[in-house]
Every structure is written in C-alpha cells, then in structure tokens.
Design a protein around this motif. Structure first.
Motif, PDB file in Angstrom:
ATOM      1  N   ALA A  46       0.844  -1.195   0.000  1.00 46.14           N
ATOM      2  CA  ALA A  46       0.000   0.000   0.000  1.00 46.14           C
ATOM      3  C   ALA A  46       0.881   1.247   0.000  1.00 46.14           C
ATOM      4  O   ALA A  46       1.999   1.243   0.534  1.00 46.14           O
ATOM      5  CB  ALA A  46      -0.930   0.001   1.212  1.00 46.14           C
ATOM      6  N   SER A  47       0.369   2.322  -0.581  1.00 46.84           N
ATOM      7  CA  SER A  47       1.180   3.526  -0.756  1.00 46.84           C
ATOM      8  C   SER A  47       1.593   4.160   0.573  1.00 46.84           C
ATOM      9  O   SER A  47       2.604   4.859   0.636  1.00 46.84           O
ATOM     10  CB  SER A  47       0.410   4.553  -1.594  1.00 46.84           C
ATOM     11  OG  SER A  47      -0.815   4.893  -0.967  1.00 46.84           O
ATOM     12  N   GLY A  73       1.404  -2.925  -6.747  1.00 45.44           N
ATOM     13  CA  GLY A  73       2.045  -1.776  -6.101  1.00 45.44           C
ATOM     14  C   GLY A  73       3.554  -1.713  -6.182  1.00 45.44           C
ATOM     15  O   GLY A  73       4.147  -0.726  -5.745  1.00 45.44           O
ATOM     16  N   TRP A  74       4.208  -2.737  -6.714  1.00 43.52           N
ATOM     17  CA  TRP A  74       5.666  -2.756  -6.800  1.00 43.52           C
ATOM     18  C   TRP A  74       6.130  -2.703  -8.251  1.00 43.52           C
ATOM     19  O   TRP A  74       5.455  -3.207  -9.146  1.00 43.52           O
ATOM     20  CB  TRP A  74       6.221  -4.038  -6.188  1.00 43.52           C
ATOM     21  CG  TRP A  74       6.023  -4.204  -4.711  1.00 43.52           C
ATOM     22  CD1 TRP A  74       6.189  -3.263  -3.746  1.00 43.52           C
ATOM     23  CD2 TRP A  74       5.653  -5.420  -4.029  1.00 43.52           C
ATOM     24  NE1 TRP A  74       5.942  -3.813  -2.507  1.00 43.52           N
ATOM     25  CE2 TRP A  74       5.616  -5.129  -2.649  1.00 43.52           C
ATOM     26  CE3 TRP A  74       5.352  -6.724  -4.457  1.00 43.52           C
ATOM     27  CZ2 TRP A  74       5.286  -6.084  -1.687  1.00 43.52           C
ATOM     28  CZ3 TRP A  74       5.033  -7.687  -3.515  1.00 43.52           C
ATOM     29  CH2 TRP A  74       5.002  -7.361  -2.138  1.00 43.52           C
TER      30      TRP A  74
END
Length: 333
Positions: free
Chosen positions: A114-115, A146-147
C-alpha cells in the motif's frame, strides 16, 4: 450482453436502492463501501464498481448484475465454498482481531505494498499472521500491482520465510508479471494475476504470455458468471474466485461462480462480508467453519433504509446506472 437480452432501464430503476456500508477497518483506501442493488426475476443483485472506474469498465459490472438477477445460476458442483481471511494493511498488533472475524479460515490473504506502508511494516504484518495461524496456516499476499520489478523481487525475498502460498499481482503489467515470475521461479512461490485479468482488454492475455501460475477471477468485473466460466475454461490455469468488497448480495454471485467451476484448488476470497460493519441482509454470507454457503441472498427493506446513501450519492449512482445501461444498449461493453 446483447441489447436483446438487456432489460429496460425502468425495470432496474423500479427496485434500485443505493447503500453506504461502513467498514470495520479501512480497506482499499475507503471507510465506506457504496453499492447499488436491484431485484430481478431470479432475485436481488448488485452493481458496485468502484467509484474511479469509467463507464465502459463499470458497464461490464452492470452486465454481470443483470445476468445474475435475470438468469438462473449454472448448476452447482458444491454447496459450500472454503474462503480465506482478508487482512487489510493494518499494524501488526491489529492482526489477531482481524483474523477473529474469519472463524475457521485456514488461509489468510494479506494486503501489502500500500502507498502509505513500508516493506518493514508489510513484513511485520505477515509475520503476525504467521504467528497467529501457526505453521499449518496458508498465507498469500496481495500487492495490487504496487511494486515495480526490482521492488517486487526484494519484497518476495523478504516475505519468503513466511512460507507464502502465492503472491498476487506484484506488478501492474503483464510484461512485468512475466519478468518477476522468471526472476523468482527458483523460489517456488507462484505468481497470481488479478488486475491483469479483470482490468485489461483481453483477460486471457496473461495466461497466453505465461506471466502467472494462477488467475484470480471475479464474477462482476468479468461480466458475470458465464463469461467468467468461459475465461476459466480457456485459460487452463488454476483459479481463485474472489470478490470486490461486495455486500452479501454481491458475494452470492461469487459463491455461485465458485460452485460452478470444475476444479477449486484454492480457498476463495469470498469471506469479505466480515470486513463490513453493516450489510443489506439479516442473513449475511459470513464465514462459518472457514466456508460460506452457496445461496442467493435477499436484501432486507429495513436494512436498505437504515444503510441508505444520502441524496447526492444516490443520485450519482442512479445516473451512473443510466449511463452504463446506455453503454450496454449500444453494444460497446
């Protein structure tokens, strides 16, 4: 969905209700889940694409809702669906309380990347899940793309000691999934594709590219149970049936998909009613003994009233329903 099979808009609007359901824990960046429900000849159904999706993408969710409300579900092969616990991006000390909401579940899916999180916090969260579930528990992690490739490789190495069942959507694109799968293949940790199935023009492209070991399939964003079954058959890969933080009405659609697939090797992501602080039915599809029943769910009028969205949000959803119905009428979805 063909225009001939599309019920008139007024048939949908006649029973349409918009709800705003609070979550127990912040999830996917939201504290309240909104959904539009309506009733068809086969029962209640749900239209709940996330707010940021455009009308073309959202129209596919409407096609799924109409299919479930207007057509009988395919014959079931099973009447109970094993489900996983879902652990949002919480602090490690909150993990036991989250898992308590999923009685009997032998598998946990843990949100990572998550950011607002760091890899250290992700590792601590996964470690807490392993400590709570013991060595026999199954742990899968979901990065929601997310990566980047290097971040994913580093993270998978850091998380590998916790005996991962698989890593879901570590990177956003199919090419990146293929690369990270190649880089980490020696580790024996499968790569699963989710967004690369449901948010691309060709849901079979990720399988054709050999970019994943298994697919996460969701009935609503794929256009309904029958279209999802066709994708499963043509892809030829193991699958996990999952949901999109649906109400129990929406989860019923996923349960019927999971009941109809020929082979179900993995616990499914259909226990997420446990993340809702309110629901639309007096008989929610909550996990018991690690599974949910395969059944349709009736919306309760009192709960629809109690959890109804305000006037502005209701108007927003009804306008969205009208636009997406027009997309389906034009045959462009």
């Amino acid at each position: 969905m063909s225009a001939d099979a599309l019920p008139p808009l007024h048939d949908l609007l006649a029973t349409a209700r918009v709800v705003a359901l609070p979550l127990v824990t912040r999830f996917r960046g939201i504290d309240v889940r909104e959904a539009l429900l309506f009733e068809g000849p086969e029962g209640w159904t749900e239209f709940a694409p996330f707010a940021e999706y455009d009308d073309d993408e959202a129209a596919t969710w409407l096609a799924a809702a109409i299919d479930f409300g207007w057509n009988p579900a395919p014959p079931p092969r099973r009447d109970r669906i094993p489900v996983n616990a879902t652990v949002p991006a919480v602090d490690a000390d909150e993990v036991p309380a989250v898992l308590e909401r999923f009685p009997g579940c032998r598998t946990a899916k843990v949100k990572v990347a998550a950011s607002d999180q760091t890899l250290d916090r992700d590792v601590a969260r996964v470690r807490a899940v392993r400590d709570a579930m013991g060595p026999e528990g199954r742990i899968r992690v979901d990065a929601n793309g997310g990566w980047n490739i290097d971040e994913a490789e580093h993270a998978i190495h850091a998380l590998a000691p916790f005996d991962l069942e698989y890593v879901e959507q570590p990177c956003p694109t199919i090419d990146e999934l293929a690369e990270i799968r190649a880089r980490t293949k020696y580790m024996g940790i499968p790569i699963a594709a989710d967004e690369s199935v449901r948010r691309v023009d060709d849901p079979l492209a990720v399988a054709a590219a050999r970019a994943a070991d298994l697919l996460v399939v969701k009935a609503a964003p794929l256009g309904g149970i029958r279209r999802a079954l066709d994708i499963v058959e043509r892809a030829g890969l193991p699958i996990v049936v999952s949901s999109a933080l649906d109400t129990s009405v929406g989860l019923a659609m996923g349960a019927h998909l999971a009941a109809a697939v020929p082979t179900l090797e993995y616990d499914c992501g259909l226990g997420t009613a446990s993340l809702l602080a309110a629901d639309v039915t007096t008989s929610p599809l909550l996990p018991t003994d690690g599974a949910i029943d395969v059944r349709r769910v009736d919306a309760d009028p009192a709960l629809l009233d109690r959890n109804g969205a305000d006037g502005d949000r209701t108007a927003w959803w009804l306008a969205r329903l009208e636009r997406c119905h027009a997309v389906l009428s034009d045959g462009t979805a």
